[in-house]
Design a protein around this motif. Structure first.
Motif, short mmCIF file in Angstrom:
data_model
loop_
_atom_site.label_atom_id
_atom_site.label_comp_id
_atom_site.label_asym_id
_atom_site.label_seq_id
_atom_site.Cartn_x
_atom_site.Cartn_y
_atom_site.Cartn_z
N ASN A 14 0.83 -1.20 0.00
CA ASN A 14 0.00 0.00 0.00
C ASN A 14 0.86 1.25 0.00
O ASN A 14 0.53 2.25 -0.63
N ASP A 15 1.99 1.21 0.77
CA ASP A 15 2.89 2.36 0.82
C ASP A 15 3.49 2.62 -0.57
O ASP A 15 3.64 3.77 -0.99
N PHE A 16 3.84 1.54 -1.26
CA PHE A 16 4.42 1.69 -2.61
C PHE A 16 3.39 2.27 -3.56
O PHE A 16 3.70 3.16 -4.37
N ALA A 17 2.15 1.79 -3.46
CA ALA A 17 1.08 2.30 -4.33
C ALA A 17 0.83 3.78 -4.06
O ALA A 17 0.64 4.57 -4.99
N ARG A 18 0.85 4.17 -2.78
CA ARG A 18 0.66 5.58 -2.45
C ARG A 18 1.80 6.43 -2.99
O ARG A 18 1.59 7.56 -3.45
N SER A 19 3.02 5.89 -2.92
CA SER A 19 4.18 6.62 -3.43
C SER A 19 4.07 6.82 -4.94
O SER A 19 4.38 7.90 -5.45
N ILE A 20 3.64 5.78 -5.63
CA ILE A 20 3.44 5.89 -7.08
C ILE A 20 2.38 6.94 -7.40
O ILE A 20 2.54 7.78 -8.29
N GLY A 21 1.29 6.90 -6.64
CA GLY A 21 0.23 7.87 -6.85
C GLY A 21 0.70 9.29 -6.60
O GLY A 21 0.38 10.21 -7.36
N SER A 22 1.48 9.47 -5.54
CA SER A 22 2.02 10.81 -5.24
C SER A 22 2.99 11.26 -6.31
O SER A 22 3.03 12.45 -6.67
N ALA A 23 3.78 10.33 -6.83
CA ALA A 23 4.74 10.66 -7.90
C ALA A 23 4.01 11.12 -9.15
O ALA A 23 4.39 12.11 -9.78
N LEU A 30 2.71 14.61 -8.64
CA LEU A 30 3.77 15.61 -8.81
C LEU A 30 3.99 15.93 -10.29
O LEU A 30 4.15 17.09 -10.68
N ILE A 31 3.98 14.88 -11.11
CA ILE A 31 4.19 15.07 -12.55
C ILE A 31 3.00 15.79 -13.17
O ILE A 31 3.16 16.74 -13.95
N ALA A 32 1.80 15.35 -12.81
CA ALA A 32 0.59 15.93 -13.39
C ALA A 32 0.43 17.40 -13.01
O ALA A 32 -0.03 18.22 -13.81
N GLU A 33 0.81 17.73 -11.77
CA GLU A 33 0.66 19.10 -11.30
C GLU A 33 1.86 19.97 -11.64
O GLU A 33 1.91 21.14 -11.24
N ALA A 34 2.84 19.39 -12.36
CA ALA A 34 4.03 20.14 -12.76
C ALA A 34 4.72 20.79 -11.56
O ALA A 34 4.92 22.01 -11.51
N ASP A 35 5.05 19.95 -10.58
CA ASP A 35 5.71 20.43 -9.36
C ASP A 35 6.95 21.25 -9.72
O ASP A 35 7.76 20.85 -10.55
N ALA A 36 7.08 22.42 -9.09
CA ALA A 36 8.16 23.35 -9.43
C ALA A 36 9.54 22.75 -9.20
O ALA A 36 10.44 22.91 -10.04
N GLU A 37 9.72 22.08 -8.08
CA GLU A 37 11.03 21.50 -7.79
C GLU A 37 11.37 20.41 -8.79
O GLU A 37 12.49 20.33 -9.30
N LEU A 38 10.38 19.57 -9.08
CA LEU A 38 10.60 18.49 -10.04
C LEU A 38 10.96 19.04 -11.41
O LEU A 38 11.90 18.57 -12.06
N LEU A 39 10.21 20.04 -11.87
CA LEU A 39 10.47 20.62 -13.19
C LEU A 39 11.84 21.29 -13.24
O LEU A 39 12.54 21.24 -14.26
N GLY A 40 12.24 21.94 -12.13
CA GLY A 40 13.55 22.58 -12.09
C GLY A 40 14.68 21.57 -12.22
O GLY A 40 15.66 21.82 -12.92
N THR A 71 15.90 8.99 -2.30
CA THR A 71 15.72 7.59 -1.90
C THR A 71 16.36 7.33 -0.56
O THR A 71 15.79 6.65 0.30
N SER A 72 17.58 7.87 -0.37
CA SER A 72 18.26 7.68 0.91
C SER A 72 17.52 8.37 2.05
O SER A 72 17.58 7.94 3.20
N LYS A 73 16.78 9.45 1.74
CA LYS A 73 16.01 10.18 2.75
C LYS A 73 14.64 9.54 2.98
O LYS A 73 13.94 9.90 3.94
N GLY A 74 14.24 8.64 2.08
CA GLY A 74 12.94 8.02 2.20
C GLY A 74 11.82 8.79 1.54
O GLY A 74 10.64 8.48 1.73
N ASP A 75 12.16 9.84 0.76
CA ASP A 75 11.16 10.64 0.04
C ASP A 75 10.90 9.98 -1.31
O ASP A 75 11.37 10.44 -2.35
N LEU A 76 10.12 8.91 -1.30
CA LEU A 76 9.91 8.13 -2.51
C LEU A 76 9.08 8.82 -3.59
O LEU A 76 9.34 8.62 -4.77
#
Length: 232
Positions: free
Chosen positions: A2-11, A14-24, A196-201
């Motif tokens: 479930n944690d992995f599925a939630r991480s995928i959904g959150s990822a 982030l892509i769909a909402e064009a997260d500023a940090e991700l795009l940078g 990944t090392s920080k756990g921010d999947l």
């Protein structure tokens, strides 16, 4: 699970909402890798063609060394550049360490042997076919290289795509000379390692999905081009 599925959904969010940090991070990665790939093409393509049309002492050594450099460990390149660009190094006064410029240099060093190797082989085959005609027409070395580029432009594009694929996926050298500084030298690969090392999947997975898409796209285009060349 479930944690992995939630991480995928959150990822994906982030892509769909064009997260500023991700795009940078993605923008910096593409900019650095494109710059390095173009420089590698400008250096490696003429060298590969030159090795195909000329014969001189030490030529075979250069070819062997170039092919050997295809397996050069990125961290070794990063360490060598770090020693050169550090304050106590011979190029320390330039102030390039921990900057995007240092990352471009590292990726260029890794991508150039790929370009040389991928240009040299098809250029050699073309020269075997058209070399006599070029000599009869009295073409200079420079014009002969231009002829090979015109005839083998597909192989040039393939070499560029291969160089870009190597550069965009590189992590060892650029994390050493770039420092993985947030908002300045953090690329997709270095950010994935850190998050990944920080756990921010979610962020790591989002960047991983984009990197995977880019790598697949580049590999697909290169494969199609190679197939077309083979058909000809």
């Amino acid at each position: 699970m479930n944690d992995f599925a939630r991480s995928i959904g959150s990822a994906l969010t982030l892509i769909a909402e064009a997260d500023a940090e991700l795009l940078g991070i993605v923008a910096l990665s593409v900019r650095v890798s494109l710059t390095a790939s173009i420089i590698a093409l400008l250096i490696g393509a003429p060298l590969g063609a030159l090795l195909a049309i000329t014969r001189f002492r030490g030529r075979q050594v250069i070819i062997v060394v170039t092919n050997a450099l295809l397996g050069l460990p990125p961290v070794v390149v990063g360490l060598a550049l770090y020693l050169l660009l550090s304050r106590s190094g011979p190029l320390g006064a330039a102030g390039l360490l921990f900057t995007p410029a240092a990352m471009v240099i590292a990726q260029t060093l890794l991508a150039t042997p790929i370009v040389v190797a991928l240009v040299h082989r098809p250029a050699s085959l073309l020269w075997a076919e058209y070399g006599d005609l070029a000599r009869i027409d009295g073409l200079s070395t420079l014009r002969s290289i231009g002829l090979l580029f015109a005839l083998g432009r597909t192989s040039l594009l393939t070499a560029f795509l291969a160089a870009f694929g190597r550069a965009i996926a590189e992590v060892g050298a650029i994390i050493v000379v770039g420092g993985n500084i947030r908002g300045f030298t953090r690329t997709m690969t270095t950010a994935i390692a850190l998050e990944t090392s920080k756990g921010d999947l979610p962020l790591a997975l989002g960047l991983g999905l984009i990197l995977l898409a880019l790598s697949v796209a580049v590999s697909t285009v290169a494969f199609v081009l190679v197939g077309r060349v083979g058909e000809k």
